[in-house]
Design a protein around this motif. Structure first.
Motif, short mmCIF file in Angstrom:
data_model
loop_
_atom_site.label_atom_id
_atom_site.label_comp_id
_atom_site.label_asym_id
_atom_site.label_seq_id
_atom_site.Cartn_x
_atom_site.Cartn_y
_atom_site.Cartn_z
N ALA A 1 -71.17 -2.11 15.98
CA ALA A 1 -71.43 -0.74 16.45
C ALA A 1 -70.19 0.12 16.30
O ALA A 1 -70.27 1.27 15.84
N ILE A 2 -69.04 -0.43 16.64
CA ILE A 2 -67.79 0.34 16.53
C ILE A 2 -67.47 0.60 15.06
O ILE A 2 -67.15 1.72 14.68
N GLU A 3 -67.57 -0.46 14.23
CA GLU A 3 -67.29 -0.27 12.80
C GLU A 3 -68.30 0.67 12.16
O GLU A 3 -67.95 1.52 11.34
N GLY A 4 -69.58 0.53 12.56
CA GLY A 4 -70.61 1.46 12.05
C GLY A 4 -70.34 2.88 12.50
O GLY A 4 -70.50 3.83 11.72
N GLY A 5 -69.91 3.03 13.75
CA GLY A 5 -69.56 4.36 14.24
C GLY A 5 -68.39 4.94 13.47
O GLY A 5 -68.38 6.13 13.13
N ILE A 6 -67.42 4.09 13.19
CA ILE A 6 -66.26 4.54 12.42
C ILE A 6 -66.69 4.94 11.01
O ILE A 6 -66.28 5.98 10.49
N LYS A 7 -67.54 4.09 10.40
CA LYS A 7 -68.02 4.40 9.05
C LYS A 7 -68.85 5.68 9.05
O LYS A 7 -68.71 6.53 8.15
N ARG A 8 -69.70 5.84 10.06
CA ARG A 8 -70.49 7.07 10.16
C ARG A 8 -69.58 8.27 10.37
O ARG A 8 -69.78 9.34 9.79
N ALA A 9 -68.57 8.10 11.19
CA ALA A 9 -67.62 9.19 11.44
C ALA A 9 -66.85 9.53 10.16
O ALA A 9 -66.64 10.70 9.85
N GLU A 10 -66.44 8.49 9.41
CA GLU A 10 -65.74 8.74 8.15
C GLU A 10 -66.66 9.44 7.15
O GLU A 10 -66.24 10.36 6.44
N ALA A 11 -67.93 8.98 7.09
CA ALA A 11 -68.90 9.62 6.19
C ALA A 11 -69.14 11.07 6.61
O ALA A 11 -69.19 11.98 5.76
N ALA A 12 -69.28 11.29 7.91
CA ALA A 12 -69.48 12.66 8.40
C ALA A 12 -68.25 13.51 8.11
O ALA A 12 -68.37 14.69 7.73
N MET B 1 -72.21 -14.45 24.17
CA MET B 1 -71.04 -13.58 24.22
C MET B 1 -70.59 -13.22 22.81
O MET B 1 -70.22 -12.07 22.55
N GLU B 2 -70.63 -14.21 21.90
CA GLU B 2 -70.25 -13.96 20.52
C GLU B 2 -71.17 -12.92 19.89
O GLU B 2 -70.72 -12.01 19.18
N LYS B 3 -72.48 -13.02 20.14
CA LYS B 3 -73.44 -12.04 19.64
C LYS B 3 -73.14 -10.65 20.18
O LYS B 3 -73.17 -9.66 19.45
N THR B 4 -72.86 -10.60 21.47
CA THR B 4 -72.55 -9.32 22.10
C THR B 4 -71.29 -8.72 21.51
O THR B 4 -71.24 -7.52 21.19
N PHE B 5 -70.25 -9.55 21.34
CA PHE B 5 -69.01 -9.05 20.74
C PHE B 5 -69.23 -8.59 19.30
O PHE B 5 -68.72 -7.56 18.88
N ARG B 6 -69.99 -9.37 18.54
CA ARG B 6 -70.28 -9.01 17.16
C ARG B 6 -71.06 -7.69 17.10
O ARG B 6 -70.79 -6.82 16.26
#
Length: 183
Positions: A58-69, A48-53
């Protein structure tokens, strides 16, 4: 038989307090709870910890990708605005140059038209002057001939001497021209 079982159950129920569990149930429940906690901590919680991490990454990467975009889009927008401003400036410069060129061409055409007009007027004046001279010569000859004929009739004799009559007529016409202002 049914009654005996009920009686036995009632007697056992009287001896045992329902609020306090039997010690065997406490031991079996504690072992089962320990096994359950071990299995959860060893296998389920790490998964569960792996899944949450992974979800957080994924969410933080998506946010970073969105900020970069978003940053790239803002940069492209600024470049577009700068290019648009340059294009507008260039268009205004070209338009001004075209107006200046058109004005220059207009001035050239007007100057050429004036030159041509002046040339045509000068040629017309020269032609008029030549025609006037021709007409004046023709009129002098005509007036001279008429004057000699008239003088011959008045005097009653022929003024046939051509050279002398010509000189007299020319002198007379020149005196007339000088007397009227040289018209």
């Amino acid at each position: 038989m049914y009654n005996t079982i009920l009686l036995a159950a009632e007697e056992g129920a009287k001896e045992h307090n329902p609020i306090i569990p039997v010690w065997q149930e406490i031991v079996v429940g504690s072992i089962a709870f320990a096994v359950l906690c071990f299995v959860l901590m060893k296998f389920v919680f790490p998964q569960m910890e792996k899944t949450f991490r992974a979800r957080v990454d994924a969410i933080e990467g998506g946010i970073k990708r969105a900020e970069a975009a978003q940053a790239e889009a803002n940069q492209l927008l600024e470049q577009y605005r700068a290019q648009l401003g340059e294009a507008r400036t260039e268009a205004a410069r070209i338009r001004d140059e075209a107006r200046a060129d058109a004005e220059g061409i207009r001035q050239d055409v007007l100057a050429k038209a004036r030159e041509e007009s002046d040339r045509i007027i000068a040629a017309g004046r020269e032609q008029l002057a030549a025609q006037r001279e021709s007409i004046v010569r023709d009129l002098r000859a005509e007036v001279g001939t008429l004057a000699v004929d008239l003088a011959s009739r008045i005097v009653g004799e022929s003024l046939a001497d051509e050279a002398r009559s010509r000189g007299t007529v020319d002198r007379f016409i020149n005196e007339l021209g000088a007397g009227t202002g040289g018209r």
